[in-house]
Design a protein around this motif. Structure first.
Motif, PDB file in Angstrom:
ATOM      1  N   LEU A 101       0.825  -1.206   0.000  1.00  0.00           N
ATOM      2  CA  LEU A 101       0.000   0.000   0.000  1.00  0.00           C
ATOM      3  C   LEU A 101       0.859   1.256   0.000  1.00  0.00           C
ATOM      4  CD1 LEU A 101      -2.716  -0.952   2.663  1.00  0.00           C
ATOM      5  CD2 LEU A 101      -3.132  -0.607   0.219  1.00  0.00           C
ATOM      6  N   LEU A 102       1.841   1.299   0.872  1.00  0.00           N
ATOM      7  CA  LEU A 102       2.679   2.489   1.003  1.00  0.00           C
ATOM      8  C   LEU A 102       3.495   2.749  -0.257  1.00  0.00           C
ATOM      9  CD1 LEU A 102       3.955   1.995   4.667  1.00  0.00           C
ATOM     10  CD2 LEU A 102       2.376   3.763   3.880  1.00  0.00           C
ATOM     11  N   ALA A 103       4.117   1.714  -0.787  1.00  0.00           N
ATOM     12  CA  ALA A 103       4.972   1.892  -1.958  1.00  0.00           C
ATOM     13  C   ALA A 103       4.173   2.339  -3.172  1.00  0.00           C
ATOM     14  CB  ALA A 103       5.709   0.597  -2.275  1.00  0.00           C
ATOM     15  N   SER A 104       2.911   1.939  -3.237  1.00  0.00           N
ATOM     16  CA  SER A 104       2.081   2.270  -4.379  1.00  0.00           C
ATOM     17  C   SER A 104       1.647   3.730  -4.389  1.00  0.00           C
ATOM     18  CB  SER A 104       0.835   1.374  -4.397  1.00  0.00           C
ATOM     19  OG  SER A 104      -0.016   1.689  -5.476  1.00  0.00           O
ATOM     20  N   ASN A 105       1.649   4.389  -3.224  1.00  0.00           N
ATOM     21  CA  ASN A 105       1.018   5.703  -3.138  1.00  0.00           C
ATOM     22  C   ASN A 105       1.883   6.816  -2.557  1.00  0.00           C
ATOM     23  OD1 ASN A 105      -2.114   5.284  -3.756  1.00  0.00           O
ATOM     24  ND2 ASN A 105      -1.374   3.483  -2.664  1.00  0.00           N
ATOM     25  N   GLN A 106       2.971   6.477  -1.893  1.00  0.00           N
ATOM     26  CA  GLN A 106       3.770   7.489  -1.216  1.00  0.00           C
ATOM     27  C   GLN A 106       5.086   7.744  -1.959  1.00  0.00           C
ATOM     28  OE1 GLN A 106       2.542   9.144   1.309  1.00  0.00           O
ATOM     29  NE2 GLN A 106       0.839   7.823   1.925  1.00  0.00           N
ATOM     30  N   ARG A 129      10.108  -3.114   6.757  1.00  0.00           N
ATOM     31  CA  ARG A 129      11.184  -2.441   6.029  1.00  0.00           C
ATOM     32  C   ARG A 129      11.701  -3.302   4.877  1.00  0.00           C
ATOM     33  NH1 ARG A 129      12.874  -1.083  11.659  1.00  0.00           N
ATOM     34  NH2 ARG A 129      12.367   1.124  11.987  1.00  0.00           N
ATOM     35  N   ALA A 130      11.897  -4.580   5.146  1.00  0.00           N
ATOM     36  CA  ALA A 130      12.394  -5.480   4.102  1.00  0.00           C
ATOM     37  C   ALA A 130      11.417  -5.559   2.940  1.00  0.00           C
ATOM     38  CB  ALA A 130      12.639  -6.873   4.688  1.00  0.00           C
ATOM     39  N   CYS A 131      10.128  -5.672   3.253  1.00  0.00           N
ATOM     40  CA  CYS A 131       9.118  -5.717   2.193  1.00  0.00           C
ATOM     41  C   CYS A 131       9.075  -4.407   1.425  1.00  0.00           C
ATOM     42  CB  CYS A 131       7.745  -6.016   2.791  1.00  0.00           C
ATOM     43  SG  CYS A 131       7.530  -7.694   3.427  1.00  0.00           S
ATOM     44  N   LEU A 132       9.160  -3.292   2.137  1.00  0.00           N
ATOM     45  CA  LEU A 132       9.047  -1.992   1.496  1.00  0.00           C
ATOM     46  C   LEU A 132      10.202  -1.736   0.523  1.00  0.00           C
ATOM     47  CD1 LEU A 132       7.400   0.570   1.256  1.00  0.00           C
ATOM     48  CD2 LEU A 132       8.629   1.492   3.236  1.00  0.00           C
ATOM     49  N   VAL A 133      11.399  -2.171   0.887  1.00  0.00           N
ATOM     50  CA  VAL A 133      12.544  -2.011  -0.014  1.00  0.00           C
ATOM     51  C   VAL A 133      12.237  -2.633  -1.375  1.00  0.00           C
ATOM     52  CG1 VAL A 133      14.860  -2.922  -0.457  1.00  0.00           C
ATOM     53  CG2 VAL A 133      14.383  -1.731   1.672  1.00  0.00           C
ATOM     54  N   HIS A 134      11.698  -3.834  -1.380  1.00  0.00           N
ATOM     55  CA  HIS A 134      11.453  -4.516  -2.647  1.00  0.00           C
ATOM     56  C   HIS A 134      10.189  -4.025  -3.334  1.00  0.00           C
ATOM     57  CE1 HIS A 134      14.832  -7.259  -2.405  1.00  0.00           C
ATOM     58  NE2 HIS A 134      14.590  -7.333  -1.109  1.00  0.00           N
ATOM     59  N   GLU A 135       9.183  -3.612  -2.563  1.00  0.00           N
ATOM     60  CA  GLU A 135       8.009  -3.002  -3.187  1.00  0.00           C
ATOM     61  C   GLU A 135       8.397  -1.724  -3.920  1.00  0.00           C
ATOM     62  OE1 GLU A 135       4.980  -4.006  -3.479  1.00  0.00           O
ATOM     63  OE2 GLU A 135       4.592  -5.513  -1.937  1.00  0.00           O
ATOM     64  N   MET A 136       9.288  -0.932  -3.325  1.00  0.00           N
ATOM     65  CA  MET A 136       9.747   0.293  -3.974  1.00  0.00           C
ATOM     66  C   MET A 136      10.598  -0.027  -5.202  1.00  0.00           C
ATOM     67  SD  MET A 136      10.720   2.450  -0.544  1.00  0.00           S
ATOM     68  CE  MET A 136      11.196   3.957  -1.395  1.00  0.00           C
ATOM     69  N   ARG A 139       8.741  -0.745  -8.218  1.00  0.00           N
ATOM     70  CA  ARG A 139       8.099   0.444  -8.797  1.00  0.00           C
ATOM     71  C   ARG A 139       9.118   1.437  -9.347  1.00  0.00           C
ATOM     72  NH1 ARG A 139       4.978  -1.975  -5.243  1.00  0.00           N
ATOM     73  NH2 ARG A 139       2.711  -1.922  -5.519  1.00  0.00           N
ATOM     74  N   GLY A 140      10.337   0.968  -9.523  1.00  0.00           N
ATOM     75  CA  GLY A 140      11.336   1.777 -10.195  1.00  0.00           C
ATOM     76  C   GLY A 140      12.148   2.695  -9.312  1.00  0.00           C
ATOM     77  N   VAL A 141      12.039   2.578  -8.004  1.00  0.00           N
ATOM     78  CA  VAL A 141      12.813   3.416  -7.095  1.00  0.00           C
ATOM     79  C   VAL A 141      14.199   2.794  -6.901  1.00  0.00           C
ATOM     80  CG1 VAL A 141      12.957   4.411  -4.782  1.00  0.00           C
ATOM     81  CG2 VAL A 141      10.726   4.178  -5.910  1.00  0.00           C
ATOM     82  N   ALA A 142      15.225   3.585  -7.086  1.00  0.00           N
ATOM     83  CA  ALA A 142      16.597   3.114  -6.855  1.00  0.00           C
ATOM     84  C   ALA A 142      16.887   3.195  -5.363  1.00  0.00           C
ATOM     85  CB  ALA A 142      17.586   3.956  -7.649  1.00  0.00           C
ATOM     86  N   VAL A 143      16.393   2.223  -4.608  1.00  0.00           N
ATOM     87  CA  VAL A 143      16.461   2.280  -3.154  1.00  0.00           C
ATOM     88  C   VAL A 143      17.905   2.311  -2.660  1.00  0.00           C
ATOM     89  CG1 VAL A 143      14.216   1.225  -2.713  1.00  0.00           C
ATOM     90  CG2 VAL A 143      16.207  -0.232  -3.075  1.00  0.00           C
ATOM     91  N   GLU A 144      18.810   1.703  -3.423  1.00  0.00           N
ATOM     92  CA  GLU A 144      20.209   1.672  -2.996  1.00  0.00           C
ATOM     93  C   GLU A 144      20.873   3.037  -3.158  1.00  0.00           C
ATOM     94  OE1 GLU A 144      20.075   0.559  -7.313  1.00  0.00           O
ATOM     95  OE2 GLU A 144      18.879   0.216  -5.510  1.00  0.00           O
ATOM     96  N   GLU A 145      20.158   3.995  -3.766  1.00  0.00           N
ATOM     97  CA  GLU A 145      20.695   5.338  -3.951  1.00  0.00           C
ATOM     98  C   GLU A 145      19.839   6.414  -3.283  1.00  0.00           C
ATOM     99  OE1 GLU A 145      20.954   5.935  -8.120  1.00  0.00           O
ATOM    100  OE2 GLU A 145      22.205   4.164  -8.496  1.00  0.00           O
ATOM    101  N   THR A 146      18.766   6.023  -2.623  1.00  0.00           N
ATOM    102  CA  THR A 146      17.824   6.984  -2.059  1.00  0.00           C
ATOM    103  C   THR A 146      18.241   7.387  -0.649  1.00  0.00           C
ATOM    104  OG1 THR A 146      16.015   5.997  -3.342  1.00  0.00           O
ATOM    105  CG2 THR A 146      15.397   7.413  -1.490  1.00  0.00           C
ATOM    106  N   PRO A 147      18.515   8.665  -0.412  1.00  0.00           N
ATOM    107  CA  PRO A 147      18.890   9.116   0.937  1.00  0.00           C
ATOM    108  C   PRO A 147      17.806   8.747   1.954  1.00  0.00           C
ATOM    109  CG  PRO A 147      19.276  10.860  -0.671  1.00  0.00           C
ATOM    110  CD  PRO A 147      18.525   9.778  -1.392  1.00  0.00           C
TER     111      PRO A 147
END
Length: 379
Positions: A101-106, A129-136, A139-147
């Protein structure tokens, strides 16, 4: 506010519909009082969590979570986290669902609060947190580069978590994942499978040799190959067939249709040549099909959402490609890319022919090993 929450808690079991409670929550959120929604959800959960079959409780709790998670803003994220961390219903499914839910809308900026810890979000939990990393990531978020997120996403402390096996960023073969779109009122998504998927070829006489096959199916192989569709059988009306075969001679890809018809597969029993088709497909298609099956579920369930859906899809790919147990994601991807992949379907009594039908086969590069997965479900 406390009196209103108490009143809702006390009267909830007697309500014939919960539209009024929904409207109250929506009004309070519009007024900027997101905390009311979290407080109400926590109060309801403390009272009715022992009664999960109570439809009024399930409906209101879900609506409160959806309202908070799908309304953009860091404050709403914080209250959504307070709701799920303060809930007595602490379980893995809730963490998976909330992360989706969070990754889809925030925005990624709003979601950094999940990884900050402390204060009202201290109970967010490593699972969320673990789930959110992969959900993001899906959806195309470069989580390994996101401050605010990269430090946690790239840290070694959670490498032993099951999701820590998955690669970051996404593999090139994980293109075009079918992801749900959420709102407070529901969700929608598309599925990349169903009856008569391909423009496939009918198994006629090609003149190519079809070697003898010996079945090599083992219980671990079935478990791995079926990982993406197991939820269809466990939580809905689905069934699957997962089998492996060794061939006495190398098989040419053009002979795969004839071999599939000769293997005695239950899913193709009674199809005949006119009711059966096979088509070649890239590994990315196989991943997309398996990911959708695992993440969104079958006819009567909602699957395991994006993060664990991704893991289940990789497990099925590993099983179909014959990757050894304990192989790394890089090793699995290499084997997957080396295999020849096929989709198939059949007009047989085994396939329900509604919307949830899958047929996949993988042939190893030497042409000596074939793995098959078929799955179907119905409402």
């Amino acid at each position: 506010m406390i009196n209103q929450i108490q009143e809702i808690v006390e009267t909830l079991p007697r309500l014939e519909n919960v539209n009024g409670v929904w409207a109250t929550a929506e009004r309070r959120l519009a007024e900027g009082d997101a905390a009311f929604l979290a407080d109400l959800g926590i109060a309801l959960d403390r009272r009715y969590a022992p009664h999960p079959d109570m439809w009024q409780y399930r409906s209101v709790f879900d609506h409160l979570l959806r309202l908070l998670a799908t309304s953009p803003g860091r404050g709403n994220v914080e209250q959504a986290l307070r709701l799920v961390s303060g809930s007595g219903s602490r379980h893995r499914k809730l963490a998976r669902y909330t992360a989706s839910l969070l990754a889809s809308n925030q925005t990624p900026e709003a979601l950094t609060v999940v990884f900050a810890g402390g204060g009202s979000v201290a109970g967010a939990g490593e699972e969320l947190r673990a789930c959110l990393v992969h959900e993001m990531a899906l959806r195309g978020v470069a989580v390994e580069e996101t401050p605010g997120i990269s430090g946690w996403a790239t840290s070694p402390h959670w490498s032993r978590h099951p999701l820590g096996w998955l690669p970051l960023p996404l593999s090139p073969m994980e293109e075009n994942p079918d992801l749900p779109s959420y709102s407070a009122g529901g969700s929608s998504y598309s599925i990349p499978y169903g009856p008569s998927q391909g423009p496939g070829t009918r198994p006629g006489s090609t003149g190519l040799p079809v070697p003898s096959a010996a079945e090599t199916t083992t219980e671990p192989a079935v478990e791995a190959i079926s990982a993406a569709v197991a939820n269809w059988a466990e939580e809905s009306n689905g069934r699957f067939e997962a089998r492996t075969f060794d061939l006495t001679e190398p098989l040419e890809t053009g002979a795969v249709p004839a071999l599939l018809m000769a293997l005695g597969l239950a899913c193709l029993d009674g199809s005949g040549r006119s009711g059966f088709s096979v088509w070649s497909c890239p590994p990315s298609h196989a991943w997309r099909v398996l990911f959708a099956a695992a993440s969104t579920g079958g006819a009567y369930n909602s699957g395991c959402h994006g993060a664990y859906g991704r893991l289940a899809a990789w497990r099925s790919l590993a099983g179909l490609s014959g990757a050894p147990e304990g192989a790394s994601a890089a090793e699995v991807e290499r084997r997957v890319r080396e295999c020849a992949w096929f989709g198939f379907d059949g007009a047989t009594p085994w396939f329900d022919q509604v919307a949830w039908d899958i047929g996949l086969a993988a042939l190893t590069p030497d042409g000596r090993h074939l793995a098959v997965l078929a799955a179907t479900d119905t409402d």
